[in-house]
Design a protein around this motif. Structure first.
Motif, PDB file in Angstrom:
ATOM      1  N   SER A 126     -19.411  27.969 -37.404  1.00  0.00           N
ATOM      2  CA  SER A 126     -19.545  26.704 -36.712  1.00  0.00           C
ATOM      3  C   SER A 126     -19.656  25.508 -37.565  1.00  0.00           C
ATOM      4  CB  SER A 126     -20.565  26.768 -35.647  1.00  0.00           C
ATOM      5  OG  SER A 126     -21.791  26.972 -36.084  1.00  0.00           O
ATOM      6  N   TYR A 127     -19.389  24.470 -37.125  1.00  0.00           N
ATOM      7  CA  TYR A 127     -19.577  23.246 -37.861  1.00  0.00           C
ATOM      8  C   TYR A 127     -20.133  22.027 -36.891  1.00  0.00           C
ATOM      9  CZ  TYR A 127     -18.163  19.024 -40.502  1.00  0.00           C
ATOM     10  OH  TYR A 127     -18.210  17.893 -41.385  1.00  0.00           O
ATOM     11  N   ASP A 128     -21.253  21.253 -37.085  1.00  0.00           N
ATOM     12  CA  ASP A 128     -21.611  20.269 -36.323  1.00  0.00           C
ATOM     13  C   ASP A 128     -22.139  19.249 -37.086  1.00  0.00           C
ATOM     14  OD1 ASP A 128     -21.610  21.669 -33.561  1.00  0.00           O
ATOM     15  OD2 ASP A 128     -22.869  23.033 -34.833  1.00  0.00           O
ATOM     16  N   ARG A 129     -22.054  18.149 -36.691  1.00  0.00           N
ATOM     17  CA  ARG A 129     -22.783  16.650 -36.926  1.00  0.00           C
ATOM     18  C   ARG A 129     -23.989  16.533 -36.256  1.00  0.00           C
ATOM     19  NH1 ARG A 129     -21.645  12.964 -41.068  1.00  0.00           N
ATOM     20  NH2 ARG A 129     -22.189  10.821 -40.531  1.00  0.00           N
ATOM     21  N   TYR A 130     -24.675  16.118 -37.135  1.00  0.00           N
ATOM     22  CA  TYR A 130     -26.306  15.818 -36.432  1.00  0.00           C
ATOM     23  C   TYR A 130     -26.617  14.368 -36.492  1.00  0.00           C
ATOM     24  CZ  TYR A 130     -27.198  20.563 -36.056  1.00  0.00           C
ATOM     25  OH  TYR A 130     -27.025  22.144 -35.675  1.00  0.00           O
ATOM     26  N   ILE A 131     -27.503  14.021 -35.798  1.00  0.00           N
ATOM     27  CA  ILE A 131     -27.700  12.469 -35.768  1.00  0.00           C
ATOM     28  C   ILE A 131     -28.364  11.930 -36.726  1.00  0.00           C
ATOM     29  CG2 ILE A 131     -30.187  12.926 -34.707  1.00  0.00           C
ATOM     30  CD1 ILE A 131     -29.460  10.774 -32.632  1.00  0.00           C
ATOM     31  N   ASP A 132     -28.978  12.777 -37.771  1.00  0.00           N
ATOM     32  CA  ASP A 132     -29.423  12.384 -39.129  1.00  0.00           C
ATOM     33  C   ASP A 132     -28.430  11.889 -40.034  1.00  0.00           C
ATOM     34  OD1 ASP A 132     -28.633  14.580 -39.922  1.00  0.00           O
ATOM     35  OD2 ASP A 132     -30.499  15.297 -40.585  1.00  0.00           O
ATOM     36  N   GLY A 133     -27.112  12.165 -39.661  1.00  0.00           N
ATOM     37  CA  GLY A 133     -25.951  11.966 -40.711  1.00  0.00           C
ATOM     38  C   GLY A 133     -25.576  12.950 -41.237  1.00  0.00           C
ATOM     39  N   ARG A 134     -26.046  14.235 -41.281  1.00  0.00           N
ATOM     40  CA  ARG A 134     -25.753  15.178 -41.934  1.00  0.00           C
ATOM     41  C   ARG A 134     -24.764  16.197 -41.217  1.00  0.00           C
ATOM     42  NH1 ARG A 134     -30.721  18.619 -43.975  1.00  0.00           N
ATOM     43  NH2 ARG A 134     -31.247  18.352 -42.047  1.00  0.00           N
ATOM     44  N   ASN A 135     -24.028  16.728 -41.741  1.00  0.00           N
ATOM     45  CA  ASN A 135     -23.012  17.933 -41.141  1.00  0.00           C
ATOM     46  C   ASN A 135     -23.804  19.309 -41.648  1.00  0.00           C
ATOM     47  OD1 ASN A 135     -20.956  16.227 -40.671  1.00  0.00           O
ATOM     48  ND2 ASN A 135     -20.928  15.885 -42.811  1.00  0.00           N
ATOM     49  N   CYS A 136     -23.425  20.323 -40.752  1.00  0.00           N
ATOM     50  CA  CYS A 136     -23.965  21.743 -41.032  1.00  0.00           C
ATOM     51  C   CYS A 136     -22.977  22.872 -40.672  1.00  0.00           C
ATOM     52  CB  CYS A 136     -25.111  21.898 -40.076  1.00  0.00           C
ATOM     53  SG  CYS A 136     -25.874  23.425 -40.372  1.00  0.00           S
ATOM     54  N   LEU A 137     -22.466  23.329 -41.739  1.00  0.00           N
ATOM     55  CA  LEU A 137     -21.613  24.652 -41.775  1.00  0.00           C
ATOM     56  C   LEU A 137     -22.614  25.693 -41.519  1.00  0.00           C
ATOM     57  CD1 LEU A 137     -18.848  25.906 -41.994  1.00  0.00           C
ATOM     58  CD2 LEU A 137     -19.241  26.045 -44.252  1.00  0.00           C
TER      59      LEU A 137
END
Length: 148
Positions: A126-137
């Motif tokens: 999965s791949y998501d964008r977070y409110i702190d401006g980071r992306n997470c794979l």
């Protein structure tokens, strides 16, 4: 039964391809330290190390393109009783993996294989964008077969 994280590790490295070997050595050491208690991990370590390398190099080459090489990439591991989660955090522009076209068998294209390789090396991606401006794979692999 409550799912409890058995072991956690975290590594922060600069956004440089030269950090790949230390990242992979760190992950291999994590596997070696834990495979005695979790024998399934020994059977998954090489394929997960390849997935980690693909995710990390994508963050450096694509997400952090144009950013200073000191921009950090964070890697977090969470080992559970019968599954492992790898998270790769970056500060790049987000992308939509649903817009990627799957390469057709027998055809050649330049690039675009990484996402599909990750989906074949792991049980869940999965791949998501977070409110702190980071992306997470997020990469998840089960030691025993679970419904995905």
């Amino acid at each position: 039964m409550v799912d409890v994280i058995q072991q956690r590790e975290r590594l922060v490295v600069p956004s440089q391809l030269t950090a790949l070997n230390p990242v992979q050595a760190w992950f291999r050491q994590f596997c070696l330290q834990n495979e005695g208690r979790y024998p399934w991990l020994a059977h998954q370590c090489d394929r997960l190390n390849l997935a980690l390398a693909e995710g990390f190099t994508n963050a450096v080459r694509h997400a952090h393109r144009g950013l200073p090489p000191e921009t950090p990439i964070e890697i977090a591991l969470a080992l559970h009783e019968d599954w492992i989660e790898i998270r790769i955090w970056d500060y790049g522009r987000p992308f939509n993996p649903d817009r990627l076209k799957e390469p057709q068998p027998g055809t050649l294209q330049s690039g675009g294989y990484g996402w599909f390789l990750l989906r074949r090396l792991t049980d869940r991606v999965s791949y998501d964008r977070y409110i702190d401006g980071r992306n997470c794979l997020q990469l998840v692999t089960y030691g025993f077969k679970h419904p995905v």
